[in-house]
Design an enzyme around this catalytic site. Structure first.
Site, PDB file in Angstrom:
ATOM      1  N   PHE A  19       0.819  -1.203   0.000  1.00 45.19           N
ATOM      2  CA  PHE A  19       0.000   0.000   0.000  1.00 45.19           C
ATOM      3  C   PHE A  19       0.856   1.256   0.000  1.00 45.19           C
ATOM      4  CE2 PHE A  19      -3.807   2.463   1.598  1.00 45.19           C
ATOM      5  CZ  PHE A  19      -4.545   2.246   0.450  1.00 45.19           C
ATOM      6  N   LYS A 119      -4.107  -0.050   9.201  1.00 43.41           N
ATOM      7  CA  LYS A 119      -5.374  -0.484   9.782  1.00 43.41           C
ATOM      8  C   LYS A 119      -5.090  -1.522  10.853  1.00 43.41           C
ATOM      9  CE  LYS A 119      -7.621   0.228   5.317  1.00 43.41           C
ATOM     10  NZ  LYS A 119      -8.280  -0.399   4.145  1.00 43.41           N
ATOM     11  N   GLY A 150     -10.573   2.566   3.003  1.00 40.47           N
ATOM     12  CA  GLY A 150     -11.645   2.213   2.092  1.00 40.47           C
ATOM     13  C   GLY A 150     -11.275   1.023   1.235  1.00 40.47           C
ATOM     14  N   SER A 152      -9.599  -0.643  -1.315  1.00 41.31           N
ATOM     15  CA  SER A 152      -8.489  -0.143  -2.143  1.00 41.31           C
ATOM     16  C   SER A 152      -7.327  -1.140  -2.196  1.00 41.31           C
ATOM     17  CB  SER A 152      -7.995   1.197  -1.583  1.00 41.31           C
ATOM     18  OG  SER A 152      -7.800   1.119  -0.172  1.00 41.31           O
ATOM     19  N   LYS A 205     -12.678  -5.058   9.966  1.00 40.86           N
ATOM     20  CA  LYS A 205     -13.031  -5.759   8.720  1.00 40.86           C
ATOM     21  C   LYS A 205     -12.030  -6.862   8.414  1.00 40.86           C
ATOM     22  CE  LYS A 205      -9.804  -3.726   5.961  1.00 40.86           C
ATOM     23  NZ  LYS A 205      -8.894  -4.309   4.943  1.00 40.86           N
ATOM     24  N   ARG A 269      -5.382 -10.653   1.943  1.00 41.62           N
ATOM     25  CA  ARG A 269      -4.516 -11.514   2.758  1.00 41.62           C
ATOM     26  C   ARG A 269      -5.299 -12.154   3.893  1.00 41.62           C
ATOM     27  NH1 ARG A 269      -1.770  -6.764   2.051  1.00 41.62           N
ATOM     28  NH2 ARG A 269      -2.186  -6.089   4.175  1.00 41.62           N
ATOM     29  N   ASN A 270      -6.184 -11.388   4.507  1.00 46.24           N
ATOM     30  CA  ASN A 270      -6.934 -11.913   5.645  1.00 46.24           C
ATOM     31  C   ASN A 270      -7.943 -12.973   5.208  1.00 46.24           C
ATOM     32  OD1 ASN A 270      -6.031 -10.143   8.043  1.00 46.24           O
ATOM     33  ND2 ASN A 270      -6.377  -8.679   6.383  1.00 46.24           N
ATOM     34  N   VAL A 293       1.969  -9.295   5.749  1.00 47.39           N
ATOM     35  CA  VAL A 293       1.289  -9.266   7.042  1.00 47.39           C
ATOM     36  C   VAL A 293      -0.226  -9.331   6.850  1.00 47.39           C
ATOM     37  CG1 VAL A 293       0.877  -7.878   9.110  1.00 47.39           C
ATOM     38  CG2 VAL A 293       3.163  -7.941   8.077  1.00 47.39           C
ATOM     39  N   GLU A 295      -3.061  -8.370   9.092  1.00 46.65           N
ATOM     40  CA  GLU A 295      -3.232  -7.679  10.371  1.00 46.65           C
ATOM     41  C   GLU A 295      -4.430  -8.191  11.160  1.00 46.65           C
ATOM     42  OE1 GLU A 295      -2.923  -3.364  10.028  1.00 46.65           O
ATOM     43  OE2 GLU A 295      -0.835  -3.635  10.642  1.00 46.65           O
TER      44      GLU A 295
END
Length: 351
Positions: A19, A119, A150, A152, A205, A269-270, A293, A295
């Site tokens: 990012f 985040k 948002g 993205s 989220k 990723r999550n 990562v 998060e």
């Protein structure tokens, strides 16, 4: 691509991950003078020689207006020459980086524009980024800090695909200034003044995306995901209201927009962590091989502590926490959620 803005900004982006790199490229591509801090010399050399990031977005050729610096963290002298600081560092590293920058030593009337895009919730303290900023840098710095969040994905931003985000701050003037900096036809910015809601949505989220991934990994299809995402939104809103966030924030780009994206895409990723857990892989192996990562894993632990402290009803979050940190199986998670008793659909979702 040239910018129609008259004034070029001197921008420092902290972190060379997905990012941070994509936002650095975005700002450089609209004729700002952008520096990106990298922790490894080989990454610096690759950016400056070949205009490529060897670790992230490897297929993308970055703007020639982008210069990599490092590996040492820039000193206060360099920071004081910048008009804008963009923090893309992981939330768990945020406090130490802020303390090393000594922003509290700058003239508060001449601070660079501060934009945070990370985040999460700080483990151990259960603090949101705004609270960490206040403790590390003081209330004046926290008041003017801005938060961009948002739906993205970095890989789509560098392709200049239309993207829309929220920019929030307790200072509407500073939120507007950051929005104006980033705003382009392909990167639209919407302003609000509820950073707590934006931060909670952005952190939570990721936890719910893990639940959505588990659902897919177990073989459940569209009905299940739609219901899970909707009930996740209800939980997010309930938690936000308990922390004095505006419930409407959770219907914004930073809320339902980011939740929908993260819960429904294999690029997340999550979501990928949850999907692989649903397929029976161990969390340890997933994190070792993920390559970046996720998060939501750490956030689940901090968020669980937050809802326990306030005695909030958040069963999806609770069972994701148990899956990640207490050895509950993916099948146990699904069974527990399916066997929940009936409740009022909008309970706890308004202020």
């Amino acid at each position: 691509m040239s910018s129609d803005k008259a004034d070029t900004k001197r921008v420092l982006v902290l972190d060379d991950g997905n990012f941070g790199s994509c936002l650095a490229d975005h700002l450089a591509d609209i004729d700002n003078d952008v520096f990106i801090h990298c922790r490894k010399q080989e990454v610096i050399d690759s950016f400056n020689t070949h205009h490529r990031n060897p670790n992230y977005l490897q297929d993308h050729i970055f703007s020639k207006n982008l210069t990599a610096i490092g590996p040492e963290v820039p000193d206060l002298g360099f920071v004081s020459t910048c008009d804008v600081l963009v923090f893309a560092i992981p939330t768990q590293s945020m406090r130490s980086v802020l303390e090393s920058l000594h922003l509290d030593k700058l003239d508060p009337t001449r601070l660079p524009q501060l934009c945070f895009v990370n985040k999460g919730i700080e483990m151990g303290t259960n603090k949101l980024p705004l609270e960490v900023i206040e403790e590390a840098c003081g209330s004046q710095v926290a008041h003017v800090s801005t938060f961009l969040s948002g739906p993205s994905f970095a890989k789509e931003i560098v392709k200049r695909q239309p993207t829309q985000v929220s920019v929030s701050s307790t200072s509407i003037q500073h939120a507007q200034a950051t929005a104006e900096l980033f705003h382009q036809p392909h990167f639209r910015c919407y302003v609000n003044t509820d950073p707590i809601g934006v931060e909670l949505a952005g952190a939570l989220k990721n936890v719910y995306a893990i639940a959505s991934g588990v659902s897919g990994g177990l073989g459940f299809e569209a009905n299940t995901r739609a219901g899970l995402v909707t009930r996740s939104l209800a939980e997010m809103t309930r938690i936000g209201v308990a922390y004095n966030a505006d419930p409407l924030t959770f219907l914004s780009l930073a809320g339902v927009g980011d939740l929908f994206l993260t819960c429904s895409s294999e690029k997340s990723r999550n979501f990928t962590v949850g999907y692989r857990l649903g397929k029976g892989e161990s969390l340890e192996h997933i994190l070792e091989t993920l390559g970046s990562v996720a998060e939501g894993v750490d956030t689940a632990k901090s968020a669980y502590a937050m809802v326990q402290e306030r005695n909030l009803h958040a069963p999806i979050l609770e069972h994701v926490y148990r899956l990640l940190w207490k050895g509950e199986s993916a099948k146990d998670l699904a069974k527990a959620l399916m066997e929940l008793p009936m409740m009022e659909e909008k309970e706890g979702m308004s202020s």
